[in-house]
Write a protein that holds these residues in place. Structure first.
Motif, PDB file in Angstrom:
ATOM      1  N   ASP A 163      -9.478  -2.448  -9.922  1.00  0.00           N
ATOM      2  CA  ASP A 163      -9.299  -2.645  -7.813  1.00  0.00           C
ATOM      3  C   ASP A 163     -10.092  -3.695  -7.915  1.00  0.00           C
ATOM      4  N   ILE A 195       0.971  -0.856   0.297  1.00  0.00           N
ATOM      5  CA  ILE A 195      -0.546   0.144  -0.135  1.00  0.00           C
ATOM      6  C   ILE A 195       0.885   0.845  -0.165  1.00  0.00           C
ATOM      7  N   THR A 196       0.242   2.393  -0.324  1.00  0.00           N
ATOM      8  CA  THR A 196       1.122   3.515  -0.737  1.00  0.00           C
ATOM      9  C   THR A 196       1.740   3.765   0.677  1.00  0.00           C
ATOM     10  N   PRO A 249      -9.128   0.043  -2.479  1.00  0.00           N
ATOM     11  CA  PRO A 249      -7.880  -1.175  -2.679  1.00  0.00           C
ATOM     12  C   PRO A 249      -7.837  -2.619  -3.726  1.00  0.00           C
ATOM     13  N   SER A 250      -7.292  -3.491  -3.669  1.00  0.00           N
ATOM     14  CA  SER A 250      -7.354  -4.699  -4.436  1.00  0.00           C
ATOM     15  C   SER A 250      -7.705  -5.584  -2.355  1.00  0.00           C
ATOM     16  N   ALA A 267       1.484  -0.709  -5.163  1.00  0.00           N
ATOM     17  CA  ALA A 267       1.178   1.041  -4.446  1.00  0.00           C
ATOM     18  C   ALA A 267       0.955   1.524  -6.067  1.00  0.00           C
ATOM     19  N   ALA A 268      -0.073   2.452  -5.608  1.00  0.00           N
ATOM     20  CA  ALA A 268      -0.337   2.962  -6.861  1.00  0.00           C
ATOM     21  C   ALA A 268      -1.005   4.498  -7.099  1.00  0.00           C
ATOM     22  N   TYR A 317      -7.520   7.138   0.628  1.00  0.00           N
ATOM     23  CA  TYR A 317      -6.390   7.741   1.299  1.00  0.00           C
ATOM     24  C   TYR A 317      -5.289   8.516  -0.398  1.00  0.00           C
ATOM     25  N   PHE A 340      -3.928  -8.043 -10.711  1.00  0.00           N
ATOM     26  CA  PHE A 340      -2.961  -7.381 -11.625  1.00  0.00           C
ATOM     27  C   PHE A 340      -1.889  -6.612 -10.242  1.00  0.00           C
ATOM     28  N   MET A 341      -1.753  -7.215  -8.852  1.00  0.00           N
ATOM     29  CA  MET A 341      -0.767  -7.481  -8.393  1.00  0.00           C
ATOM     30  C   MET A 341       0.377  -8.684  -8.190  1.00  0.00           C
TER      31      MET A 341
HETATM   32  C1  VNL Z   1      -2.947   0.782  -3.644  1.00  0.00           C
HETATM   33  C2  VNL Z   1      -3.584   0.965  -4.760  1.00  0.00           C
HETATM   34  C3  VNL Z   1      -3.278  -0.410  -2.487  1.00  0.00           C
HETATM   35  C4  VNL Z   1      -4.782  -0.097  -5.420  1.00  0.00           C
HETATM   36  C5  VNL Z   1      -4.118  -1.478  -3.391  1.00  0.00           C
HETATM   37  O1  VNL Z   1      -4.514  -3.026  -2.923  1.00  0.00           O
HETATM   38  C6  VNL Z   1      -4.818  -1.028  -4.373  1.00  0.00           C
HETATM   39  C7  VNL Z   1      -2.460   1.603  -2.555  1.00  0.00           C
HETATM   40  C8  VNL Z   1      -3.733  -2.828  -2.119  1.00  0.00           C
HETATM   41  O2  VNL Z   1      -1.308   1.803  -3.394  1.00  0.00           O
HETATM   42  O3  VNL Z   1      -1.911   1.451  -1.614  1.00  0.00           O
HETATM   43  O4  VNL Z   1      -5.400  -1.825  -5.667  1.00  0.00           O
END
Ligand code: VNL
Length: 392
Positions: free
Chosen positions: A255, A105-106, A227-228, A128-129, A173, A305-306
């Motif tokens: 996601d 995660i970010t 998020p995923s 993280a995206a 977030y 996608f992860m």
């Molecule tokens: C985040 C972005 C995390 C997209 C995700 O899944 C996601 C992130 C855990 O940047 O925290 O699907």
């Protein structure tokens, strides 16, 4: 005290690293990748997917690159950024890893950025995206995606397909705020109306009160980013509250219709349109091979996608080490990561040499049932999309 601790860390890192790359190379020491992931807790599916993908990459491509044995050191940060930071410090100072990678995660990716900068260690962000992560350190390279990158396409598609008003619902977030901003701005530019913008907390979200509000507002569609791992809960409550029957459509980033969970979401997911950079149903030979091998190695688990972010992250690290002739070294590895072009299971992709972010196709997809299983079936593509968050 804090200052003191900081400078101690700085010295420790400097001492640990002085000449270590060339020394390690000369002695034929292993090349270490510190893979920090949420293996337990709320984001555990992301850790599971990425670890499996990294191991698949190694099984397919060998564990020796340019004479160096590759050692993968996996650490569980339970998606708590303080843990991520502590683990990254230990990996750099004690284990002397050559690369830090993972980051579910970010907040975890951001927590490690100062360590990457100080120790000149490449930080390969596989999950993280939030757009800004690559700007937090010149040592960050990203193989996942950004929310601005995937949110614009669905904001272009929606108004052309009968959706004139929306409510947005995002996790509160970095990536959620990026999704909300880039989706809304584009949707409004296209003549659409955003009736409300709702944000749910990252930890233990309860979607029910938010969905009730959406039902009362009656937009043409609800746009969602979570998020995923959280998509199935959204989908379930969307169905239970009869939103679809009330004529409210669901649109989202991919996601939400996450391949890790999609097949168990049930018929409520059918017809949901999303935009994203990867679908397990992507019709290429490379992807078919990837999905088949991944499922075979992981008791039928479908890659999401992860997994692809992890798989391509390993590819970028392997290629970089090869290009340095096995020598490694933070700056040399980083230089060798910039500009890499490759065919990913997601389609063609490259690492932008200026931004260190991945440039890739973004697909529009619709959930369909095929052979009794649910898939994100791609029906349109926007090619070579750069992160729009960087052009401002
Ligand atoms: C985040 C972005 C995390 C997209 C995700 O899944 C996601 C992130 C855990 O940047 O925290 O699907």
């Amino acid at each position: 005290m804090r200052q003191h601790k900081r400078s101690f860390l700085k010295t420790a890192i400097a001492v640990a690293l002085a000449g270590s790359a060339s020394l390690a190379f000369a002695q034929g020491a292993p090349f270490k990748i510190g893979l920090i992931l949420p293996m337990t807790g709320q984001q555990a599916t992301t850790g599971r997917q990425i670890e499996a993908a990294a191991k698949l990459w190694m099984a397919q491509n060998g564990d020796t690159v340019a004479g160096r044995k590759i050692e993968l050191v996996v650490k569980d940060d339970t998606s708590l950024p303080d843990q991520t930071r502590r683990l990254a410090q230990e990996l750099v100072v004690n284990d002397k890893v050559d690369v830090l990678a993972g980051f579910g995660i970010t907040p975890s990716a951001l927590a490690v950025a100062p360590i990457a900068t100080q120790s000149k260690t490449p930080e390969v962000v596989m999950a993280a995206a939030t757009s800004s992560i690559t700007e937090a350190s010149p040592y960050v390279v990203r193989t996942s995606f950004t929310l601005p990158q995937v949110s614009v396409a669905i904001a272009d598609w929606a108004p052309k397909n009968g959706i004139k008003s929306v409510v947005t619902l995002v996790t509160d977030y970095g990536p959620g705020i990026d999704a909300e901003k880039y989706f809304s701005e584009r949707f409004i530019l296209n003549g659409g109306k955003v009736m409300d913008k709702l944000r749910v907390p990252l930890r233990n979200p309860d979607f029910a009160p938010f969905l009730q509000k959406v039902r009362d507002l009656k937009p043409d569609a609800l746009f969602v980013f979570v998020p995923s791992g959280a998509g199935a809960a959204v989908m379930k409550q969307f169905g239970e509250r009869g939103m679809d029957k009330a004529g409210i459509r669901l649109i989202a980033t991919g996601d939400v219709t996450d391949d890790d969970q999609l097949n168990d979401m049930g018929d409520v997911a059918l017809g949901v349109v999303t935009s994203h950079h990867y679908s397990a149903a992507h019709p290429s030979v490379a992807n078919r091979k990837f999905v088949e091998a991944f499922e075979k190695a992981n008791k039928g688990m479908r890659p999401n996608f992860m997994a692809v972010g992890g798989y391509d992250g390993m590819r970028v690290i392997y290629e970089a080490l090869k290009k340095t002739g096995g020598k490694g070294g933070g700056d040399a590895l980083l230089a060798a990561m910039k500009g890499q072009i490759f065919e990913s299971p997601r389609g063609p992709a490259y690492i932008d040499a200026q931004t260190r972010d991945i440039v890739q196709n973004v697909y529009l997809r619709k959930v369909e049932k095929k052979d009794g299983k649910l898939w994100n079936v791609e029906f349109d593509v926007i090619k070579d999309v750069k992160d729009p968050g960087k052009s401002k």
